[in-house]
Design a protein around this motif. Structure first.
Motif, short mmCIF file in Angstrom:
data_model
loop_
_atom_site.label_atom_id
_atom_site.label_comp_id
_atom_site.label_asym_id
_atom_site.label_seq_id
_atom_site.Cartn_x
_atom_site.Cartn_y
_atom_site.Cartn_z
N PRO A 270 11.60 -7.65 -44.17
CA PRO A 270 11.34 -9.02 -44.61
C PRO A 270 12.21 -10.07 -43.95
CG PRO A 270 12.66 -7.90 -46.24
CD PRO A 270 12.35 -6.88 -45.18
N SER A 271 13.26 -9.66 -43.23
CA SER A 271 14.14 -10.62 -42.58
C SER A 271 14.79 -9.97 -41.37
CB SER A 271 15.23 -11.13 -43.54
OG SER A 271 16.24 -10.16 -43.69
N MET A 272 15.44 -10.81 -40.57
CA MET A 272 16.16 -10.31 -39.38
C MET A 272 17.66 -10.30 -39.62
SD MET A 272 13.71 -9.67 -37.27
CE MET A 272 14.30 -9.65 -35.58
N ALA B 130 17.76 -7.79 -31.93
CA ALA B 130 16.59 -8.64 -31.73
C ALA B 130 16.96 -9.95 -31.07
CB ALA B 130 15.91 -8.90 -33.08
N ARG B 131 18.09 -10.50 -31.46
CA ARG B 131 18.55 -11.74 -30.84
C ARG B 131 18.93 -11.51 -29.38
NH1 ARG B 131 19.47 -11.80 -36.15
NH2 ARG B 131 19.33 -13.76 -37.30
N LEU C 226 10.28 -15.53 -35.79
CA LEU C 226 10.58 -14.32 -36.55
C LEU C 226 12.03 -14.30 -37.00
CD1 LEU C 226 9.45 -11.55 -37.47
CD2 LEU C 226 10.21 -10.63 -35.27
N ILE C 227 12.94 -14.66 -36.10
CA ILE C 227 14.36 -14.68 -36.43
C ILE C 227 14.65 -15.65 -37.57
CG2 ILE C 227 16.63 -15.38 -35.52
CD1 ILE C 227 15.75 -14.14 -32.83
N GLU C 228 13.90 -16.74 -37.63
CA GLU C 228 14.10 -17.75 -38.67
C GLU C 228 13.42 -17.40 -40.00
OE1 GLU C 228 12.51 -21.23 -36.89
OE2 GLU C 228 14.16 -21.47 -35.45
N GLY D 155 15.67 -0.42 -34.17
CA GLY D 155 15.59 -1.83 -34.54
C GLY D 155 15.42 -2.08 -36.02
N ARG D 156 14.65 -1.25 -36.68
CA ARG D 156 14.39 -1.43 -38.11
C ARG D 156 14.89 -0.19 -38.85
NH1 ARG D 156 13.50 -6.58 -39.96
NH2 ARG D 156 11.84 -7.63 -38.78
#
Length: 265
Positions: free
Chosen positions: A120-122, A128-129, A181-183, A207-208
């Motif tokens: 649900p969030s980064m 990812a960044r 997505l990052i936001e 990543g997840r």
């Protein structure tokens, strides 16, 4: 190749099957495409048909530009334009965030969610960044290195084709979606998802992590977890038999619920 016009934008999709129960598949970011879902669509249970939307390749940009909310609105428009009766929406990675937002903003349009290697969030997602910065600096030349992160066991020919397609995707579009997505942080809104959800985790996903899976399980009331022990970030390609088994079991459960609901009317 089928196209549909949504708010003046031509959107390409793959279609497989002739069953009356629909499932809409959403690919991830960084140049992914509908081909990611071909094996999953071929393995759908009898009575189900799959629709895999393209966003980066073959399709026009959403009129409001590339963002997670714009892609969620595109899914709602797609469901309406094709007259799909409350489909299941399955999303991978970035597409899984889009699927969550569809469940939150358009609950009347969906009967279930399949959230694959997503969250649900980064938060605490420095990689990812870093990948976003790498793409911004090097463009499509960075796609092979970035794409290697999506697979624990690289499936040979598929990987080469995947990289070629990713290199053909528009870099500004990929960057816009990744920044959106990052936001995006949906943790506070997960309780608004009222439909059943299958959460799929690749045990070797870099990543997840299970932290992301736990956030989904804790936030979505009617949710269950399926772990793919031999997969990384893309179980529908890496371990397609295991993925199709978990997906088929979830879809069969939805069919049983539907029959029970009909029998009580």
């Amino acid at each position: 190749m089928p196209f549909v016009s949504l708010r003046g934008a031509n959107v390409h999709y793959l279609h497989h099957g002739c069953g009356g129960r629909p499932i809409v598949f959403l690919h991830g970011g960084f140049g992914s495409s509908s081909e990611l879902w071909e094996l999953a669509m071929a393995g759908l249970p009898q009575g189900w048909s799959g629709y895999a939307i393209d966003n980066f390749l073959r399709s026009d940009a959403p009129p409001e530009g590339y963002s997670v909310p714009a892609l969620a609105a595109r899914v709602a428009d797609f469901i309406d334009a094709l007259g799909l009766d409350r489909p299941v929406v399955a999303g991978h990675s970035m597409g899984g965030v889009v699927a969550q937002l569809v469940g939150i903003r358009y609950p009347e349009r969906v009967s279930g969610l399949v959230l694959v290697c997503t969250g649900p969030s980064m938060t605490s997602h420095a990689m990812a960044r870093a990948w976003c910065e790498q793409l911004a600096e090097h463009g499509s030349a960075a796609m092979r290195e970035i794409s290697a992160n999506w697979f624990h066991t690289v499936p040979g020919t598929f990987f080469e084709d995947y990289v070629a397609r990713a290199c053909a995707a528009p870099v500004p579009a990929m960057l816009a979606v990744q920044r959106s997505l990052i936001e995006t942080d949906l943790r506070a809104d997960l309780g608004r998802i009222g439909c059943p959800a299958l959460i799929v985790h690749g045990a070797h996903d870099q990543g997840r992590t299970m932290t992301h899976m736990r956030a989904l399980l804790d936030g979505i009331r009617d949710s269950r977890l399926a772990v793919m022990p031999d997969s990384g970030h893309s179980p529908m390609v890496e371990t397609p038999a295991d993925f199709s088994l978990a997906l088929g079991d979830f879809l069969s459960g939805l069919d049983e619920r539907r029959l029970e609901a009909c029998s009580t009317v």
